[in-house]
Scaffold this motif. Sequence first.
Motif, short mmCIF file in Angstrom:
data_model
loop_
_atom_site.label_atom_id
_atom_site.label_comp_id
_atom_site.label_asym_id
_atom_site.label_seq_id
_atom_site.Cartn_x
_atom_site.Cartn_y
_atom_site.Cartn_z
N LEU A 1 -4.27 7.23 9.44
CA LEU A 1 -3.09 6.36 9.50
C LEU A 1 -2.86 5.80 10.90
N ALA A 2 -3.17 6.60 11.91
CA ALA A 2 -2.92 6.16 13.30
C ALA A 2 -3.61 4.84 13.62
N VAL B 1 0.85 -1.19 0.00
CA VAL B 1 0.00 0.00 0.00
C VAL B 1 0.89 1.24 0.00
N LEU B 2 0.75 2.04 -1.05
CA LEU B 2 1.47 3.32 -1.14
C LEU B 2 0.50 4.44 -0.79
N VAL B 3 0.79 5.12 0.30
CA VAL B 3 -0.08 6.18 0.79
C VAL B 3 0.32 7.50 0.14
N ILE B 4 -0.63 8.13 -0.53
CA ILE B 4 -0.35 9.38 -1.25
C ILE B 4 -1.30 10.48 -0.79
N PHE B 5 -1.01 11.70 -1.21
CA PHE B 5 -1.81 12.86 -0.81
C PHE B 5 -1.60 13.94 -1.87
N ASP B 6 -2.45 14.95 -1.87
CA ASP B 6 -2.33 16.03 -2.85
C ASP B 6 -0.95 16.67 -2.77
N LEU C 1 -2.66 2.07 -4.51
CA LEU C 1 -2.51 3.47 -4.12
C LEU C 1 -3.67 3.84 -3.22
N ALA C 2 -3.36 4.43 -2.07
CA ALA C 2 -4.41 4.78 -1.11
C ALA C 2 -4.20 6.21 -0.62
N SER C 3 -5.29 6.85 -0.30
CA SER C 3 -5.24 8.21 0.25
C SER C 3 -6.29 8.32 1.35
N GLU C 4 -6.30 9.46 2.02
CA GLU C 4 -7.22 9.64 3.15
C GLU C 4 -8.67 9.36 2.77
N LYS C 5 -9.12 9.93 1.65
CA LYS C 5 -10.53 9.80 1.26
C LYS C 5 -10.72 9.08 -0.07
N GLY C 6 -9.62 8.69 -0.72
CA GLY C 6 -9.73 8.05 -2.02
C GLY C 6 -9.97 9.06 -3.13
N GLY C 7 -10.05 8.56 -4.35
CA GLY C 7 -10.32 9.44 -5.48
C GLY C 7 -9.06 9.94 -6.15
N GLN D 1 -5.27 7.96 -9.48
CA GLN D 1 -6.47 7.48 -8.81
C GLN D 1 -6.09 6.65 -7.58
N SER D 2 -6.82 6.83 -6.50
CA SER D 2 -6.51 6.12 -5.26
C SER D 2 -7.78 5.57 -4.63
N LEU D 3 -7.58 4.60 -3.75
CA LEU D 3 -8.68 4.06 -2.96
C LEU D 3 -8.65 4.66 -1.56
N GLU D 4 -9.75 4.63 -0.88
CA GLU D 4 -9.81 5.16 0.49
C GLU D 4 -8.98 4.27 1.40
N LEU D 5 -8.14 4.89 2.22
CA LEU D 5 -7.19 4.15 3.04
C LEU D 5 -7.87 3.13 3.95
N SER D 6 -8.97 3.52 4.58
CA SER D 6 -9.65 2.60 5.49
C SER D 6 -10.18 1.37 4.75
N GLN D 7 -10.56 1.54 3.50
CA GLN D 7 -11.04 0.42 2.70
C GLN D 7 -9.89 -0.53 2.35
N VAL D 8 -8.75 0.04 1.99
CA VAL D 8 -7.59 -0.74 1.58
C VAL D 8 -7.03 -1.56 2.74
N MET D 9 -7.05 -0.99 3.93
CA MET D 9 -6.42 -1.63 5.08
C MET D 9 -7.30 -2.69 5.72
N SER D 10 -8.45 -2.95 5.13
CA SER D 10 -9.34 -3.95 5.71
C SER D 10 -8.82 -5.38 5.51
N GLY D 11 -7.95 -5.58 4.50
CA GLY D 11 -7.38 -6.91 4.24
C GLY D 11 -5.95 -7.01 4.72
N ASP D 12 -5.29 -8.10 4.35
CA ASP D 12 -3.90 -8.30 4.74
C ASP D 12 -3.00 -7.34 3.96
N VAL D 13 -2.17 -6.61 4.67
CA VAL D 13 -1.22 -5.68 4.05
C VAL D 13 0.18 -6.07 4.52
N ASP D 14 1.04 -6.36 3.56
CA ASP D 14 2.41 -6.73 3.91
C ASP D 14 3.24 -5.49 4.22
#
Length: 346
Positions: free
Chosen positions: A105-106, A17-22, A52-58, A69-82
């Motif tokens: 993120l916290a 998961v790569l966390v991105i932001f504006d 690719l994930a961000s705070e709110k996705g989009g 384009q990114s997915l919402e972080l909380s949605q992405v982290m629901s599964g197994d993340v290495d």
Amino acid sequence: MPSNTAIADATPPRKIVLVIFDQAKLLDITGPMQVFNDARFENGHSAYQIVLASEKGGAIATDAGVTLQSLELSQVMSGDVDTMLIAGGQPAESPAATEGLRGVLAKYVDQPRRLGSICVGAFILAQLGVLNGREVTTHWGKSKLLENEYPGVRVKSDAIFVTSDRVWTSAGVSAGIDMALAMVEDDLGSAAALSLARDLVLFLKRPGGQSQFSVELRRQTHDAKGRFDELHDWIRSNLSKDLSVSALASAARMSPRNFARVYSRETGESPAKAVEQIRVEAARRLLETATDSIQQIANRIGFGDDERMRRAFLKAYGVSPLDYRNRFGRSRDDASPALRKTLLEA
């Protein structure tokens, strides 16, 4: 006993998961992405799934004007993340700018097996308290700021990347590629990482302890006015000769005393230090391209003995000449299959 191929067939790709932001830096994102995208198991299957994930996705606008384009972080982290990596970019330095992202993120920073940052993404991890008591790195131009704002963090200002248990941090921009390659090596082995580095036509696969700068770039930065450019060219052409202050002063058409004073003032280093740096840079190039022994290279560029060269090289690059050659030298490709296997496993 199952074969390695059978094991690879049964092994699912690791989720990255790569966390991105504006206004995140584009290369901080796409550099590691390309490495993980191209990594393969022995059977040719993808070794990683990249999200690719961000705070709110989009849609997220990067600093280079490219929208990702990114997915919402909380949605992405629901599964197994290495592995979760935080991208860099100027907003990361500001607690106010990252407040919302940090709040999300916290909840998840303890979840992945491996956590990391690229460039100034280290500031976000520091803001979350993740880096307290750890050795870390970031872009050289922001090291002091990170150190001053987060005194509980031990900053190694010149490292390419640093590992501290499960937490990895990398220096500026292209160092994210080096760290991603090191993660591939950690997961799949050195042969896979070296093969990947060749496929990506990377100049070399740098170890984490190596300096963020080549010694030549550092020297050129010191001598920004270029007053001694001709002298430095002369030194490169006469590395095996007497390069004492007297010899250099004569080549520069100055008196030894005046030369030593002016050179130190203009470049910020002594003539002897400059000669050592130029010799080390020449040694690096020969270790990559020549088949001479290390002792022969030491003689050829004026070090005289391999131990003296080893000490200077270790100080400049954080690795010994032998280790450097084993990683980056042409002997790896010219060697017999048995020797090549040994070098790859070194």
